[in-house]
Design a protein around this motif. Sequence first.
Motif, PDB file in Angstrom:
ATOM      1  N   THR A 183      -8.778  -0.151  -2.907  1.00 35.50           N
ATOM      2  CA  THR A 183      -9.365  -0.830  -1.743  1.00 35.50           C
ATOM      3  C   THR A 183      -9.487   0.196  -0.615  1.00 35.50           C
ATOM      4  O   THR A 183      -8.635   1.066  -0.475  1.00 35.50           O
ATOM      5  CB  THR A 183      -8.470  -2.001  -1.292  1.00 35.50           C
ATOM      6  OG1 THR A 183      -7.131  -1.511  -1.103  1.00 35.50           O
ATOM      7  CG2 THR A 183      -8.456  -3.101  -2.322  1.00 35.50           C
ATOM      8  N   GLY A 214      -6.894   5.963   9.999  1.00 31.76           N
ATOM      9  CA  GLY A 214      -6.280   4.676  10.331  1.00 31.76           C
ATOM     10  C   GLY A 214      -4.795   4.650   9.999  1.00 31.76           C
ATOM     11  O   GLY A 214      -3.979   4.178  10.801  1.00 31.76           O
ATOM     12  N   ILE A 215      -4.450   5.183   8.846  1.00 30.71           N
ATOM     13  CA  ILE A 215      -3.028   5.112   8.476  1.00 30.71           C
ATOM     14  C   ILE A 215      -2.198   6.084   9.309  1.00 30.71           C
ATOM     15  O   ILE A 215      -0.989   5.915   9.438  1.00 30.71           O
ATOM     16  CB  ILE A 215      -2.805   5.334   6.962  1.00 30.71           C
ATOM     17  CG1 ILE A 215      -3.139   6.751   6.524  1.00 30.71           C
ATOM     18  CG2 ILE A 215      -3.568   4.307   6.145  1.00 30.71           C
ATOM     19  CD1 ILE A 215      -2.679   7.076   5.109  1.00 30.71           C
ATOM     20  N   ASN A 240      -2.750   7.422  -1.339  1.00 31.10           N
ATOM     21  CA  ASN A 240      -4.203   7.212  -1.283  1.00 31.10           C
ATOM     22  C   ASN A 240      -4.904   8.027  -2.361  1.00 31.10           C
ATOM     23  O   ASN A 240      -4.389   9.049  -2.807  1.00 31.10           O
ATOM     24  CB  ASN A 240      -4.762   7.700   0.059  1.00 31.10           C
ATOM     25  CG  ASN A 240      -4.572   6.685   1.174  1.00 31.10           C
ATOM     26  OD1 ASN A 240      -4.088   5.582   0.946  1.00 31.10           O
ATOM     27  ND2 ASN A 240      -4.958   7.074   2.365  1.00 31.10           N
ATOM     28  N   THR A 245      -9.502   2.353   2.779  1.00 30.57           N
ATOM     29  CA  THR A 245      -8.750   2.587   4.015  1.00 30.57           C
ATOM     30  C   THR A 245      -9.200   3.946   4.525  1.00 30.57           C
ATOM     31  O   THR A 245     -10.102   4.552   3.942  1.00 30.57           O
ATOM     32  CB  THR A 245      -7.229   2.530   3.775  1.00 30.57           C
ATOM     33  OG1 THR A 245      -6.560   2.577   5.045  1.00 30.57           O
ATOM     34  CG2 THR A 245      -6.739   3.679   2.921  1.00 30.57           C
ATOM     35  N   THR A 246      -8.604   4.401   5.603  1.00 34.00           N
ATOM     36  CA  THR A 246      -8.951   5.751   6.081  1.00 34.00           C
ATOM     37  C   THR A 246      -7.664   6.498   6.406  1.00 34.00           C
ATOM     38  O   THR A 246      -6.683   5.901   6.866  1.00 34.00           O
ATOM     39  CB  THR A 246      -9.825   5.711   7.347  1.00 34.00           C
ATOM     40  OG1 THR A 246      -9.047   5.161   8.417  1.00 34.00           O
ATOM     41  CG2 THR A 246     -11.088   4.880   7.138  1.00 34.00           C
ATOM     42  N   THR A 281      -6.766   3.003  -1.325  1.00 29.41           N
ATOM     43  CA  THR A 281      -5.352   2.866  -1.670  1.00 29.41           C
ATOM     44  C   THR A 281      -5.206   2.943  -3.195  1.00 29.41           C
ATOM     45  O   THR A 281      -6.191   3.079  -3.916  1.00 29.41           O
ATOM     46  CB  THR A 281      -4.814   1.503  -1.197  1.00 29.41           C
ATOM     47  OG1 THR A 281      -5.514   0.487  -1.948  1.00 29.41           O
ATOM     48  CG2 THR A 281      -5.037   1.299   0.285  1.00 29.41           C
ATOM     49  N   ASN A 336       0.216  -1.017   5.980  1.00 27.50           N
ATOM     50  CA  ASN A 336      -0.296  -0.004   6.908  1.00 27.50           C
ATOM     51  C   ASN A 336      -1.708   0.491   6.583  1.00 27.50           C
ATOM     52  O   ASN A 336      -2.298   1.211   7.373  1.00 27.50           O
ATOM     53  CB  ASN A 336       0.667   1.184   6.996  1.00 27.50           C
ATOM     54  CG  ASN A 336       1.505   1.135   8.271  1.00 27.50           C
ATOM     55  OD1 ASN A 336       1.266   0.294   9.131  1.00 27.50           O
ATOM     56  ND2 ASN A 336       2.467   2.022   8.401  1.00 27.50           N
ATOM     57  N   ASP A 337      -2.246   0.112   5.451  1.00 26.41           N
ATOM     58  CA  ASP A 337      -3.645   0.470   5.158  1.00 26.41           C
ATOM     59  C   ASP A 337      -4.615  -0.390   5.974  1.00 26.41           C
ATOM     60  O   ASP A 337      -5.755  -0.014   6.193  1.00 26.41           O
ATOM     61  CB  ASP A 337      -3.936   0.313   3.667  1.00 26.41           C
ATOM     62  CG  ASP A 337      -3.629  -1.086   3.144  1.00 26.41           C
ATOM     63  OD1 ASP A 337      -2.686  -1.719   3.660  1.00 26.41           O
ATOM     64  OD2 ASP A 337      -4.333  -1.553   2.228  1.00 26.41           O
ATOM     65  N   LEU A 338      -4.132  -1.579   6.415  1.00 26.01           N
ATOM     66  CA  LEU A 338      -5.034  -2.528   7.060  1.00 26.01           C
ATOM     67  C   LEU A 338      -4.584  -2.965   8.442  1.00 26.01           C
ATOM     68  O   LEU A 338      -5.365  -3.550   9.188  1.00 26.01           O
ATOM     69  CB  LEU A 338      -5.203  -3.776   6.164  1.00 26.01           C
ATOM     70  CG  LEU A 338      -5.871  -3.524   4.809  1.00 26.01           C
ATOM     71  CD1 LEU A 338      -5.708  -4.727   3.893  1.00 26.01           C
ATOM     72  CD2 LEU A 338      -7.355  -3.211   4.988  1.00 26.01           C
ATOM     73  N   ALA A 342       0.806  -1.227   0.000  1.00 26.84           N
ATOM     74  CA  ALA A 342       0.000   0.000   0.000  1.00 26.84           C
ATOM     75  C   ALA A 342       0.836   1.274   0.000  1.00 26.84           C
ATOM     76  O   ALA A 342       0.532   2.226  -0.723  1.00 26.84           O
ATOM     77  CB  ALA A 342      -0.951  -0.019   1.194  1.00 26.84           C
TER      78      ALA A 342
END
Lengths: 77, 461
Positions: free
Chosen positions: B273, B279-280, B251, B275-276, B269, B321-323, B187
């Motif tokens: 997919t 979150g990252i 992103n 992500t936020t 990403t 790191n996206d998840l 990512a």
Amino acid sequence: MNFTPTIEAWSRNPQDTGPLYPFVGTELFLSVLCLIFFLIFMVWKFRSERNTYDHQASSLRNDVRDKAEDFPSHFDA
Amino acid sequence: MGSELSALTVIFTEFYYWVTVVFMFLIHVGFCLYEVGVSRERNKLNTLMKNSMLIPTITIGFFFVGWWLYFAAQNGPGITGGLKSAAWSEPWSELMAPHLGGSPESNDLSLDDTATWSRLNGVFWAAFLLFSWTAGSILSGAVIERIRSAAFWTLAMLVGCITWVIAAAWGWSDTGWMVQKLGYHDAYASGVIHALAGGSALAILFQLGPRIGRFREDGSPRVFPAHNTWMIIIGMFLIYTGFWGFYAACNVPIFDINADGSPFFSAVTIYLTPTTLSGITFNFIMALTGGLLIGYMVSKGDPFWTFQGGLGGIITASAGNDLYHPTHAFFVAVFGVWIAYKLHYWVERKFKLDDAVGAVAIHGYCGFIGLVAAGFILWGYPSSMNDGYASINPVGQTLGALLIFFGLGFIPCYVFAGLFRRLGLLRIPMEIELAGLDHRIIRSEDEDRTELADFEETINY
């Protein structure tokens, strides 16, 4: 090739407006010129770097030789 | 941009990427400061110019080749198809210039192309270009004080405009063949930038050899004290700052991830997919934290390795790191930096490699480890929004890491650097290395100072 301004009035419908820059149609020609300029730069850099380093290295070798002649005992040691 | 929502989405995205570019510029400033600080006094100006001038050289290469290659090469060498058409990214395209998004002049472009790319082409291009500069800068630090600038810039172009771009096309795009077939997931570019540039630097170091005096007769390494520690520290902080932009640039800020139902907008990403940004942010800071702690611990408080550890931590955790949960990011960072630190000294002693800034360890080894770790931690996750793609798995990630580090990183640079070495174009002459690359400038400044002092003495009556 278009030598009149691409935009002659801003009152036109923006949804019909594409390129904003002048001389639309010269992009490929100018791209080739830009690449040629860059290739000239790189060839110049390779050559000038080689010449400069050859000259400087030779000059530095001479400096060392001169010092060795002036102070032989120091260099023998 | 017929509706207000689509106009807001596109113009916000345009501005978002523009801001990431400004932030990422700090990475280059940081690399310059860092590299010049590490170099010795007698080489500092040459070191600065070597790194600074990769900006125009890589930019030209990326404008003319790299951007098009990213779209065109996504199918790999005939693996999932042939070269893709990407008329908007050709250097002579009307969309590689100011354009309002209306009817295209060129028959190769559609109205959809102009609507999308008129606003996003330049800022996407620049975001990718800044990644290219980063790749070039990673090489630059490792080879200071003995490489010729022209050879370096050519190698930096090879990495910044060709090899990392191919890696990105294959593994860092929503339809890349590695994503489809291997379930490759990266990512925030642990592999396609860092592992690749680290592998490239390693190859050049093999061909270049160590700086004179770096190793004693018994094979133990000498430390070359940095000429300005503060430049190094400030440089590292600027690199950290620029990495915020790097993460944001990986992103897409607003994307409808519920295409079949009612709109649901999220950051996504590069694989589209979800992500936020929130979150990252957790994961970025926890990875930095893990890297700093282990860097400080293994180096027993050495500032150089502590700060490098922070960067290495971010790089190791970046693939997933996206998840990840923040604690995953933390422990992945700790593990990666610890291994990279140990590997750095083992490789240095074993092969007598002189990596002046630890670039191979922090970018190459950490990036590689990060890819493999993501394969285990995210095992079974979908690699893409598209149906039929392989899911993330350790085998695919490890194969991807090997292909990127060795196949696209090490081998091309080993071949080209070897060619330059045979032609006598890779390394500066020994006399100049001993005198210093700036010896002429230093001598000239000394003469100017003496002449000025003499002049001031004559008028000081």
